[in-house]
Design a protein around this motif. Structure first.
Motif, mmCIF file in Angstrom:
data_model
loop_
_atom_site.group_PDB
_atom_site.id
_atom_site.type_symbol
_atom_site.label_atom_id
_atom_site.label_comp_id
_atom_site.label_asym_id
_atom_site.label_seq_id
_atom_site.Cartn_x
_atom_site.Cartn_y
_atom_site.Cartn_z
ATOM 1 N N ASN A 1 0.843 -1.201 0.000
ATOM 2 C CA ASN A 1 0.000 0.000 0.000
ATOM 3 C C ASN A 1 0.879 1.252 0.000
ATOM 4 O O ASN A 1 1.653 1.471 0.931
ATOM 5 N N PRO A 2 0.786 2.097 -1.022
ATOM 6 C CA PRO A 2 1.606 3.308 -1.068
ATOM 7 C C PRO A 2 1.088 4.380 -0.108
ATOM 8 O O PRO A 2 -0.124 4.576 0.025
ATOM 9 N N ALA A 3 2.000 5.061 0.548
ATOM 10 C CA ALA A 3 1.656 6.175 1.436
ATOM 11 C C ALA A 3 2.655 7.297 1.218
ATOM 12 O O ALA A 3 3.840 7.050 0.968
ATOM 13 N N ALA A 4 2.177 8.516 1.322
ATOM 14 C CA ALA A 4 3.057 9.687 1.304
ATOM 15 C C ALA A 4 3.321 10.118 2.740
ATOM 16 O O ALA A 4 2.398 10.155 3.565
ATOM 17 N N ILE A 5 4.577 10.425 3.047
ATOM 18 C CA ILE A 5 4.968 10.849 4.387
ATOM 19 C C ILE A 5 5.573 12.245 4.290
ATOM 20 O O ILE A 5 6.528 12.461 3.532
ATOM 21 N N CYS A 6 5.030 13.177 5.059
ATOM 22 C CA CYS A 6 5.460 14.570 4.998
ATOM 23 C C CYS A 6 5.880 15.036 6.396
ATOM 24 O O CYS A 6 5.034 15.424 7.216
ATOM 25 N N PRO A 7 7.187 14.992 6.718
ATOM 26 C CA PRO A 7 7.645 15.498 8.016
ATOM 27 C C PRO A 7 7.556 17.028 8.055
ATOM 28 O O PRO A 7 7.886 17.705 7.069
ATOM 29 N N LEU A 8 7.144 17.572 9.192
ATOM 30 C CA LEU A 8 6.974 19.014 9.357
ATOM 31 C C LEU A 8 7.716 19.495 10.602
ATOM 32 O O LEU A 8 7.891 18.738 11.564
ATOM 33 N N GLN B 1 -5.005 18.885 3.872
ATOM 34 C CA GLN B 1 -5.992 18.161 3.079
ATOM 35 C C GLN B 1 -5.747 18.345 1.583
ATOM 36 O O GLN B 1 -5.863 17.408 0.786
ATOM 37 N N LYS B 2 -5.352 19.542 1.183
ATOM 38 C CA LYS B 2 -5.083 19.796 -0.235
ATOM 39 C C LYS B 2 -3.835 19.041 -0.699
ATOM 40 O O LYS B 2 -3.789 18.552 -1.835
ATOM 41 N N ILE B 3 -2.826 18.943 0.153
ATOM 42 C CA ILE B 3 -1.635 18.170 -0.194
ATOM 43 C C ILE B 3 -2.014 16.704 -0.388
ATOM 44 O O ILE B 3 -1.580 16.050 -1.352
ATOM 45 N N ALA B 4 -2.837 16.170 0.516
ATOM 46 C CA ALA B 4 -3.272 14.776 0.400
ATOM 47 C C ALA B 4 -4.080 14.558 -0.874
ATOM 48 O O ALA B 4 -3.933 13.532 -1.551
ATOM 49 N N LEU C 1 -3.142 9.508 -2.978
ATOM 50 C CA LEU C 1 -2.871 8.176 -2.454
ATOM 51 C C LEU C 1 -3.892 7.874 -1.360
ATOM 52 O O LEU C 1 -4.570 8.770 -0.858
ATOM 53 N N ALA C 2 -3.961 6.600 -0.967
ATOM 54 C CA ALA C 2 -4.919 6.245 0.083
ATOM 55 C C ALA C 2 -4.733 7.122 1.315
ATOM 56 O O ALA C 2 -5.707 7.617 1.886
ATOM 57 N N GLU C 3 -3.485 7.320 1.735
ATOM 58 C CA GLU C 3 -3.220 8.218 2.856
ATOM 59 C C GLU C 3 -1.926 8.994 2.664
ATOM 60 O O GLU C 3 -0.954 8.474 2.098
ATOM 61 N N THR C 4 -1.964 10.212 3.180
ATOM 62 C CA THR C 4 -0.768 11.017 3.392
ATOM 63 C C THR C 4 -0.664 11.253 4.892
ATOM 64 O O THR C 4 -1.626 11.693 5.520
ATOM 65 N N ALA C 5 0.500 10.930 5.474
ATOM 66 C CA ALA C 5 0.714 11.145 6.905
ATOM 67 C C ALA C 5 1.619 12.346 7.108
ATOM 68 O O ALA C 5 2.634 12.505 6.412
ATOM 69 N N ASP D 1 4.009 13.420 16.870
ATOM 70 C CA ASP D 1 2.584 13.566 16.627
ATOM 71 C C ASP D 1 2.315 13.244 15.164
ATOM 72 O O ASP D 1 3.116 13.588 14.276
ATOM 73 N N ILE D 2 1.191 12.580 14.894
ATOM 74 C CA ILE D 2 0.901 12.112 13.546
ATOM 75 C C ILE D 2 -0.568 12.324 13.207
ATOM 76 O O ILE D 2 -1.442 12.180 14.070
ATOM 77 N N ARG D 3 -0.818 12.702 11.948
ATOM 78 C CA ARG D 3 -2.176 12.830 11.425
ATOM 79 C C ARG D 3 -2.209 12.216 10.033
ATOM 80 O O ARG D 3 -1.212 12.267 9.302
ATOM 81 N N TRP D 4 -3.379 11.663 9.663
ATOM 82 C CA TRP D 4 -3.514 10.956 8.386
ATOM 83 C C TRP D 4 -4.674 11.551 7.587
ATOM 84 O O TRP D 4 -5.775 11.749 8.119
ATOM 85 N N PHE D 5 -4.454 11.752 6.301
ATOM 86 C CA PHE D 5 -5.485 12.290 5.417
ATOM 87 C C PHE D 5 -5.606 11.427 4.163
ATOM 88 O O PHE D 5 -4.601 11.092 3.524
ATOM 89 N N THR D 6 -6.833 11.062 3.804
ATOM 90 C CA THR D 6 -7.108 10.505 2.484
ATOM 91 C C THR D 6 -7.223 11.688 1.523
ATOM 92 O O THR D 6 -7.110 12.848 1.945
#
Length: 261
Positions: free
Chosen positions: A19-26, A36-39, A44-48, A58-63
């Protein structure tokens, strides 16, 4: 603003599966609308999104359409990024979600193991005459915190299921899990979530917080092997430990890029 973005295939040891996921460290949280716009742009199914907070992250997930309460494969992918690209050296990473509480990921060689709370599920009556979302009625229907669980007799029924995503989207839930005993593993599953902008998710770690306690009880064993029968496919090693589940798998790097927002 320039941000680094990683794309990871989770619950697999080879590219173009799992399952592909995008990971964006901030460094600090962006506005929710911007995340939400980046996701949506990633599609992809999720961007974290991650922000380091003391000794934890701390982590948040967006479809592409909504923020979700829990995502297993993107959490696994986030740990992979921290270990392999951002210098994390501890044997276990602690994540915190404002929606799901404390989550842990441990490393043992190339294997990463999620430690998540179990879902609370209960059997329900379900009106199959009014529901046309699945081509085969289930023998048992349960409901968890966010998903329906439809249980079938055999792997073939799950593999050959023809979902009607328009009808499934009418259910008030994050999505639905369909499952059955596996031919070569303890159980198989698929996940449909058109309500959350994902018709079929390739490998759904969070769904296994529902599946593991169910199949552990049915098979009277705490350690289980599972497959998700999406076109990309994925393999998971699972364990029930009290009121927690451990879900193990590997990850592969697909891409590192930069985004400008």
């Amino acid at each position: 603003m320039k941000l680094t973005l990683f794309q990871i295939d989770a619950f697999t040891n080879q590219l173009f599966s799992g399952n592909p996921a995008a990971i964006c460290p901030l460094e600090e949280w962006l506005e929710e609308d911007k995340m939400q716009k980046i996701a949506a742009e990633n599609n992809l199914a999720e961007t974290a999104f991650l922000v380091k907070n003391g000794e934890q992250y701390d982590i948040r997930w967006f479809t592409p359409t909504v923020e979700v309460d829990l995502c297993g494969h993107a959490t696994l992918a986030a740990a992979f990024v921290l270990y392999h690209h951002l210098g994390e050296e501890s044997n276990e990473i602690v994540f915190y979600s404002h929606r799901s509480g404390q989550l842990r990921v441990a490393k043992d060689g190339s294997l990463l193991t999620l430690n998540f709370p179990v879902d609370q599920i209960h059997e329900i009556d379900f009106n199959w005459e009014q529901f046309k979302g699945l081509s085969i009625p289930a023998k048992e229907v349960l409901k968890g915190k966010t998903d329906y669980l439809f249980v079938y007799e055999n792997e073939s029924q799950v593999a050959n299921m023809k979902p009607d995503f328009f009808e499934i989207a009418k259910l008030k839930a994050r999505g639905i899990i369909i499952t059955a005993p596996g031919d070569e593993v303890d159980f198989v599953s698929r996940f449909f979530g058109p309500q959350s902008g994902i018709d079929e998710d390739p490998v759904t770690g969070s769904a296994h917080t529902t599946l593991i306690p169910y199949w552990s009880k049915k098979k009277n064993k705490s350690q289980l092997e599972a497959k998700q029968l999406s076109p990309r496919g994925g393999e998971l090693s699972c364990e029930l430990v009290g009121d927690r589940v451990k879900i193990s798998g590997e990850c592969v790097l697909y891409m590192i890029g930069e985004i400008y927002v």
